[in-house]
Scaffold this motif. Sequence first.
Motif, PDB file in Angstrom:
ATOM      1  N   LYS A 189       0.825  -1.218   0.000  1.00 35.45           N
ATOM      2  CA  LYS A 189       0.000   0.000   0.000  1.00 35.45           C
ATOM      3  C   LYS A 189       0.851   1.255   0.000  1.00 35.45           C
ATOM      4  N   HIS A 190       1.926   1.220   0.762  1.00 30.03           N
ATOM      5  CA  HIS A 190       2.768   2.402   0.799  1.00 30.03           C
ATOM      6  C   HIS A 190       4.220   1.971   0.970  1.00 30.03           C
ATOM      7  N   PHE A 191       5.049   2.435   0.111  1.00 29.75           N
ATOM      8  CA  PHE A 191       6.454   2.104   0.321  1.00 29.75           C
ATOM      9  C   PHE A 191       7.346   3.194  -0.247  1.00 29.75           C
ATOM     10  N   GLY A 192       8.578   3.150   0.168  1.00 31.63           N
ATOM     11  CA  GLY A 192       9.537   4.176  -0.248  1.00 31.63           C
ATOM     12  C   GLY A 192      10.841   3.548  -0.696  1.00 31.63           C
ATOM     13  N   VAL A 193      11.916   4.298  -0.563  1.00 29.21           N
ATOM     14  CA  VAL A 193      13.215   3.879  -1.090  1.00 29.21           C
ATOM     15  C   VAL A 193      13.658   2.532  -0.496  1.00 29.21           C
ATOM     16  N   ASN A 194      13.513   2.376   0.812  1.00 28.29           N
ATOM     17  CA  ASN A 194      14.029   1.158   1.447  1.00 28.29           C
ATOM     18  C   ASN A 194      13.340  -0.093   0.935  1.00 28.29           C
ATOM     19  N   GLU A 195      12.027   0.006   0.731  1.00 23.17           N
ATOM     20  CA  GLU A 195      11.276  -1.163   0.249  1.00 23.17           C
ATOM     21  C   GLU A 195      11.755  -1.541  -1.158  1.00 23.17           C
ATOM     22  N   VAL A 196      12.002  -0.531  -1.987  1.00 27.57           N
ATOM     23  CA  VAL A 196      12.501  -0.814  -3.349  1.00 27.57           C
ATOM     24  C   VAL A 196      13.845  -1.532  -3.251  1.00 27.57           C
ATOM     25  N   LEU A 197      14.708  -1.009  -2.390  1.00 24.02           N
ATOM     26  CA  LEU A 197      16.036  -1.620  -2.255  1.00 24.02           C
ATOM     27  C   LEU A 197      15.923  -3.062  -1.739  1.00 24.02           C
ATOM     28  N   ASN A 198      14.987  -3.273  -0.804  1.00 28.49           N
ATOM     29  CA  ASN A 198      14.832  -4.627  -0.250  1.00 28.49           C
ATOM     30  C   ASN A 198      14.411  -5.627  -1.311  1.00 28.49           C
ATOM     31  N   VAL A 199      13.458  -5.218  -2.159  1.00 30.55           N
ATOM     32  CA  VAL A 199      13.012  -6.147  -3.218  1.00 30.55           C
ATOM     33  C   VAL A 199      14.177  -6.442  -4.157  1.00 30.55           C
ATOM     34  N   LEU A 200      14.915  -5.404  -4.523  1.00 28.15           N
ATOM     35  CA  LEU A 200      16.016  -5.633  -5.460  1.00 28.15           C
ATOM     36  C   LEU A 200      17.123  -6.481  -4.825  1.00 28.15           C
ATOM     37  N   LYS A 201      17.299  -6.330  -3.521  1.00 26.19           N
ATOM     38  CA  LYS A 201      18.287  -7.187  -2.818  1.00 26.19           C
ATOM     39  C   LYS A 201      17.841  -8.638  -2.884  1.00 26.19           C
ATOM     40  N   SER A 202      16.511  -8.849  -2.737  1.00 23.95           N
ATOM     41  CA  SER A 202      16.010 -10.223  -2.694  1.00 23.95           C
ATOM     42  C   SER A 202      16.160 -10.935  -4.034  1.00 23.95           C
ATOM     43  N   ILE A 203      16.422 -10.206  -5.112  1.00 25.17           N
ATOM     44  CA  ILE A 203      16.653 -10.906  -6.386  1.00 25.17           C
ATOM     45  C   ILE A 203      18.136 -10.895  -6.749  1.00 25.17           C
ATOM     46  N   GLY A 204      18.976 -10.644  -5.747  1.00 24.88           N
ATOM     47  CA  GLY A 204      20.406 -10.799  -5.971  1.00 24.88           C
ATOM     48  C   GLY A 204      21.155  -9.497  -6.170  1.00 24.88           C
ATOM     49  N   SER A 205      20.482  -8.372  -5.990  1.00 27.33           N
ATOM     50  CA  SER A 205      21.137  -7.053  -6.062  1.00 27.33           C
ATOM     51  C   SER A 205      21.741  -6.739  -7.418  1.00 27.33           C
ATOM     52  N   GLU A 206      21.309  -7.445  -8.444  1.00 21.05           N
ATOM     53  CA  GLU A 206      21.817  -7.154  -9.788  1.00 21.05           C
ATOM     54  C   GLU A 206      20.652  -7.132 -10.757  1.00 21.05           C
ATOM     55  N   ALA A 207      20.514  -6.068 -11.508  1.00 21.76           N
ATOM     56  CA  ALA A 207      19.436  -6.014 -12.512  1.00 21.76           C
ATOM     57  C   ALA A 207      19.595  -4.765 -13.367  1.00 21.76           C
ATOM     58  N   ILE A 208      18.984  -4.832 -14.546  1.00 22.94           N
ATOM     59  CA  ILE A 208      18.879  -3.633 -15.378  1.00 22.94           C
ATOM     60  C   ILE A 208      17.384  -3.366 -15.533  1.00 22.94           C
ATOM     61  N   ILE A 209      16.973  -2.163 -15.210  1.00 26.38           N
ATOM     62  CA  ILE A 209      15.542  -1.829 -15.300  1.00 26.38           C
ATOM     63  C   ILE A 209      15.386  -0.670 -16.274  1.00 26.38           C
ATOM     64  N   ILE A 210      14.682  -0.927 -17.372  1.00 27.66           N
ATOM     65  CA  ILE A 210      14.494   0.107 -18.396  1.00 27.66           C
ATOM     66  C   ILE A 210      13.099   0.704 -18.228  1.00 27.66           C
ATOM     67  N   LEU A 211      13.005   2.015 -18.073  1.00 23.91           N
ATOM     68  CA  LEU A 211      11.713   2.684 -17.907  1.00 23.91           C
ATOM     69  C   LEU A 211      11.490   3.609 -19.098  1.00 23.91           C
ATOM     70  N   ASP A 212      10.641   3.161 -20.029  1.00 33.93           N
ATOM     71  CA  ASP A 212      10.397   3.955 -21.250  1.00 33.93           C
ATOM     72  C   ASP A 212       9.262   4.946 -20.987  1.00 33.93           C
ATOM     73  N   GLU A 213       9.163   5.940 -21.852  1.00 34.48           N
ATOM     74  CA  GLU A 213       8.105   6.966 -21.781  1.00 34.48           C
ATOM     75  C   GLU A 213       8.074   7.648 -20.416  1.00 34.48           C
ATOM     76  N   PHE A 214       9.248   7.906 -19.891  1.00 32.18           N
ATOM     77  CA  PHE A 214       9.376   8.508 -18.571  1.00 32.18           C
ATOM     78  C   PHE A 214       8.778   9.915 -18.545  1.00 32.18           C
TER      79      PHE A 214
END
Length: 411
Positions: free
Chosen positions: A128-153
């Motif tokens: 329902k509500h999250f900020g920077v830390n929650e984003v970092l936690n999810v990315l840590k849980s997938i191994g702290s490595e990823a490329i995320i492309i955000l089009d039409e920013f």
Amino acid sequence: MSIKFDVPGQLKRIAQVFTPESSIKAKEFFIGRKSIINDCLSIIDRPGAHIAIYGNRGVGKTSLATVLEPLYTEHTQLPIYFKSCDSVDSFESLWLKIFEDIVLHPKYEDSDENDTQSEPFMTEEVYKHFGVNEVLNVLKSIGSEAIIILDEFDRLESAFDMKLFSDTIKSLSDKLPNVTLIIVGVGENIVDLVGEHPSIERNLIQVPLLEMENPELRLIITNGLEMLTMNMEPHVIDKIVRFSCGYPYFTHLLALHACRSAVLRGRMEVLDNPDFHYAVSAAIRQSLESLRKAYSLATGSNRESIYEEVLWAVALADCDEQYTFQPKDLLIPLAKILKKPEVKYYSFIGHLTAFCSEDRGRILEKTKSKKRVRYKLRDPRMRAFILLKYQEYVKKNQAPTYGQLDIFGNP
Ligand SMILES: Nc1ncnc2c1ncn2[C@@H]1O[C@H](COP(=O)(O)OP(=O)(O)O)[C@@H](O)[C@H]1O
Ligand SMILES: [Mg+2]
């Protein structure tokens, strides 16, 4: 003439090769942009660096971002996620889209594609509500490595908390340096895309995407013709390239209709007459609605006027590298269009002012350089559209051609 090939089949193939309405999805259709691709690949390798790709509409941003994915996969095992932003997206909804993709299409090591029962990354409450830390936690849980492309920013509006996003970029750079964000959108500079955030200046590397070079546009055509086993008269290729004004959208649009015209007439060779002429009319009819509307709003008049002629002269004028021009640059093209020995400033200055007004859709905007007033087309793709309209007029009225006007040199 007897038709020796499968016409419907060939028309279908043409539509798959020349795709004005769709960004490039497969590497074999993607032309040029080598140095930009190398820049992006090298930035991705740098810990803590993120990328902002920006440029005009239709210049090829989505295509570039799309082919970065398979190209990068060849070099690395890093998971890559691609999402498009919406005007209604908030910080949370955008990240949720990315997380949903991560859950549905896990691309990281140890992930089990068949394991639909896997633990959700976030509890209902956090969703329902999250900020920077929650984003970092999810990315840590997938191994702290990823490329995320955000089009039409650029489509994100006030619902999106840009400050929170820039804090996220900063934290990712500090704490998860192997996660790379690639943000892609319409803009003339980075501030257009993310606003003023000096704290991320060092982490977000700017990759401006300019208009395509003529040799690259030429390759779009020749590469496509080769796939279709078709030929085109060399000066038709030249014309399509020149009329495109750096925008691959027009290269695809004109090549599509020129090839269709040839095939519908039972030929595998594309000719100037009638195929190129057919392509010009079809391209005008099927161009983006926004361009067609802007043209008619700018040039419409109940009385006899020279709005259209002045606009043609704008498109034919000698511009500088930023595509801006001064009123004096219109003197020669306008005189030739009006078939007069010369024209005076007062006969068209008012038209330029009107083109900058709301009434005429602000097709032009004023820019000031070294205290001189210069003008430019607000949507740079408009230049190609205006030239097509002029070409159509030339054909119908036997007016001076580009060759005679000597603006683009002889065909
Ligand atoms: N490098 C390229 N090679 C071939 N065609 C391209 C290339 N880049 C863009 N195009 C074509 O140009 C048009 C616009 O591309 P797109 O990526 O959607 O632009 P943008 O995202 O900047 O608006 C599409 O028809 C696409 O197929
Ligand atoms: Mg795009």
